[in-house]
Design an enzyme around this catalytic site. Structure first.
Site, PDB file in Angstrom:
ATOM      1  N   GLY A  70      47.194  39.958  48.196  1.00  0.00           N
ATOM      2  CA  GLY A  70      46.779  40.259  49.152  1.00  0.00           C
ATOM      3  C   GLY A  70      46.566  39.219  50.457  1.00  0.00           C
ATOM      4  N   GLN A 179      39.717  45.783  51.385  1.00  0.00           N
ATOM      5  CA  GLN A 179      38.706  46.276  50.532  1.00  0.00           C
ATOM      6  C   GLN A 179      38.500  47.540  50.671  1.00  0.00           C
ATOM      7  OE1 GLN A 179      36.047  44.374  48.210  1.00  0.00           O
ATOM      8  NE2 GLN A 179      36.959  42.020  48.926  1.00  0.00           N
ATOM      9  N   CYS A 324      36.424  32.321  47.916  1.00  0.00           N
ATOM     10  CA  CYS A 324      36.887  30.866  48.710  1.00  0.00           C
ATOM     11  C   CYS A 324      36.229  30.252  48.771  1.00  0.00           C
ATOM     12  CB  CYS A 324      38.059  31.850  49.467  1.00  0.00           C
ATOM     13  SG  CYS A 324      38.640  33.562  49.051  1.00  0.00           S
TER      14      CYS A 324
HETATM   15  C1  LIG Z   1      40.901  39.710  48.097  1.00  0.00           C
HETATM   16  C2  LIG Z   1      40.992  39.341  49.230  1.00  0.00           C
HETATM   17  C3  LIG Z   1      42.362  39.160  50.077  1.00  0.00           C
HETATM   18  C4  LIG Z   1      43.511  38.391  49.411  1.00  0.00           C
HETATM   19  O1  LIG Z   1      44.110  39.422  48.194  1.00  0.00           O
HETATM   20  P1  LIG Z   1      44.449  38.696  47.539  1.00  0.00           P
HETATM   21  O2  LIG Z   1      45.338  39.976  45.989  1.00  0.00           O
HETATM   22  O3  LIG Z   1      43.577  37.796  46.029  1.00  0.00           O
HETATM   23  O4  LIG Z   1      45.938  37.762  47.356  1.00  0.00           O
HETATM   24  C5  LIG Z   1      42.402  39.289  51.452  1.00  0.00           C
HETATM   25  N1  LIG Z   1      41.819  40.092  51.840  1.00  0.00           N
HETATM   26  C6  LIG Z   1      40.620  40.334  51.539  1.00  0.00           C
HETATM   27  C7  LIG Z   1      39.313  41.431  52.609  1.00  0.00           C
HETATM   28  C8  LIG Z   1      39.796  40.016  50.445  1.00  0.00           C
HETATM   29  O5  LIG Z   1      38.772  40.571  49.476  1.00  0.00           O
END
Ligand SMILES: *Cc1c(COP(=O)(O)O)cnc(C)c1O
Length: 395
Positions: A70, A179, A324
């Site tokens: 993400g 999400q 995070c």
């Molecule tokens: C988890 C998350 C991300 C990051 O995704 P990764 O695959 O862990 O890099 C970005 N945006 C939202 C809303 C998330 O919940």
């Protein structure tokens, strides 16, 4: 009792995804860029996954670009839109104050390069207003980026309406749907989405793989230079086992989505009702426009971190703020954005239920949280100030 209630941080891989992944590793080891049969078999597998994923969000296969997750998809989408904008002299970007750091930090970087960023407020509900988006758009706006579902408070944003406004004004629209994909129906056409980010580990796929949807005609810039993979937009040999597992996980999640929502909504509501009985507590985020597995509360007079450690001892895995930000002392930017003051925001708890959560587990969570909150308040100096009238209660 062991309860994993941190599915917004990551989900357990499904059996289907694990099987797809191991089968791919065992039987499709070739490099998709190689011309001989073993390579071409891998290439076929890759394109099968791409077509499958595209179909599940009503996109075309050529509009799906695989990424490492993400965060990478968010970075690539926003930096690409900025590049497109800059060429036309448009350097204004609109977003919200509750985005994931993958979005917010990318926007910060662009600000240093001369871009102007408007972060819209969300109010107490944790939902951005479509009218505010509309009013913020200027002639030099090159991008609107608004997340589909907030990862901390679970609120669902009016994406279709925002998409329509952007389309009408000719402004690119990106949504961080990490999400939402696999949890809510996504139709990129009907929702007027130009770019969308998704991540496999949020819908029972593996970690380290995701995708960026970019509507045909939206010119992506590269984050990773290298070979001609992903139509020249993302160098590097494709993570075929991860991509195959992601497609399998997404297919299963989309198929189960309605039954999961039907089952979880009453359990979520039962939890909200139970936790609301704890004195001086409050639900964070809109009561109704939230995903079916998210419960987020503030309890006045305690520290979220201590709460988490004690809940862990009772077998409950939960979170306070986002994964995070935990580990830092700053309270969650999302809770501050919905108007929680520092002290209150520190005492937060996010429960994101798994698909098989039960009412018995909800009962166990309610009694464990009630007990731990009361225990922590017993020796909290803030709570003492509140109860002796030295400080005023906010909740
Ligand atoms: C988890 C998350 C991300 C990051 O995704 P990764 O695959 O862990 O890099 C970005 N945006 C939202 C809303 C998330 O919940």
């Amino acid at each position: 009792m062991k309860i994993y209630a941190d599915n917004a941080a990551t989900t357990q891989m499904s059996r289907t995804a694990i099987d797809a992944m191991t089968d791919c590793m065992a039987s499709y080891f070739g490099n998709p860029s190689s011309l001989y049969t073993i390579g071409q078999k891998a290439k076929e597998k890759l394109e099968e996954a791409r077509a499958e994923i595209a179909q599940l969000i009503n996109a075309k296969p050529g509009e799906i670009f695989f990424t490492s997750g993400g965060s990478e998809a968010d970075n690539q989408a926003i930096l690409s839109a900025a590049e497109i904008g800059k060429r036309k002299g448009k350097t204004h970007i609109i977003s919200t104050s509750i985005e994931h750091h993958a979005v917010l930090h990318t926007l910060k970087k662009l600000e240093k390069q001369g871009f102007e960023v408007t972060l819209l407020p969300v109010g107490e509900s944790g939902i951005v207003s479509v009218d505010e988006v509309k009013n913020a758009i200027r002639d030099d706006t090159c991008l609107v980026t608004v997340m589909t579902v907030n990862n901390e408070i679970g609120t669902i944003q009016p994406i279709t309406e925002i998409g329509a406004v952007c389309r009408e004004r000719g402004v690119l629209f990106h949504t961080d749907a990490v999400q939402a994909v696999g949890h809510l129906p996504i139709d990129v056409e009907a929702m007027h989405i130009d770019m969308l980010s998704a991540s496999a580990h949020k819908f029972h796929g593996p970690k380290g793989v995701g995708f960026l949807y970019a509507k045909k005609g939206v010119r992506l810039s590269n984050l990773i230079e290298g070979g001609a993979q992903e139509r020249g937009k993302r160098g590097g040999t494709e993570n075929l086992p991860g991509i195959t597992a992601m497609a399998a996980a997404l297919k299963e999640s989309v198929e189960k989505m309605d039954t999961v929502a039907e089952r979880l909504t009453p359990i979520r509501d039962y939890l909200i009702k139970g936790l609301s009985k704890i004195p001086h507590s409050a639900l964070n985020g809109d009561r109704n426009a939230r995903v079916c597995n998210n419960v987020n509360f503030c309890f006045e007079g305690i520290e979220g971190e201590s709460l988490l450690i004690l809940l862990d001892q009772k077998g409950i895995s939960a979170s306070s703020g986002s994964a995070c930000t935990s580990g830092s002392l700053d309270p969650s930017h999302v809770l501050l954005a919905i108007g929680r003051v520092h002290d209150v925001a520190h005492g937060s708890l996010r429960l994101s239920l798994g698909e098989d959560a039960t009412l018995e587990e909800a009962d166990y969570i309610i009694s464990a949280v009630s007990e731990v909150v009361a225990y922590l308040r017993g020796f909290s100096p803030i709570w003492r100030d509140l109860t002796t009238g030295k400080k005023e209660f906010i909740l």
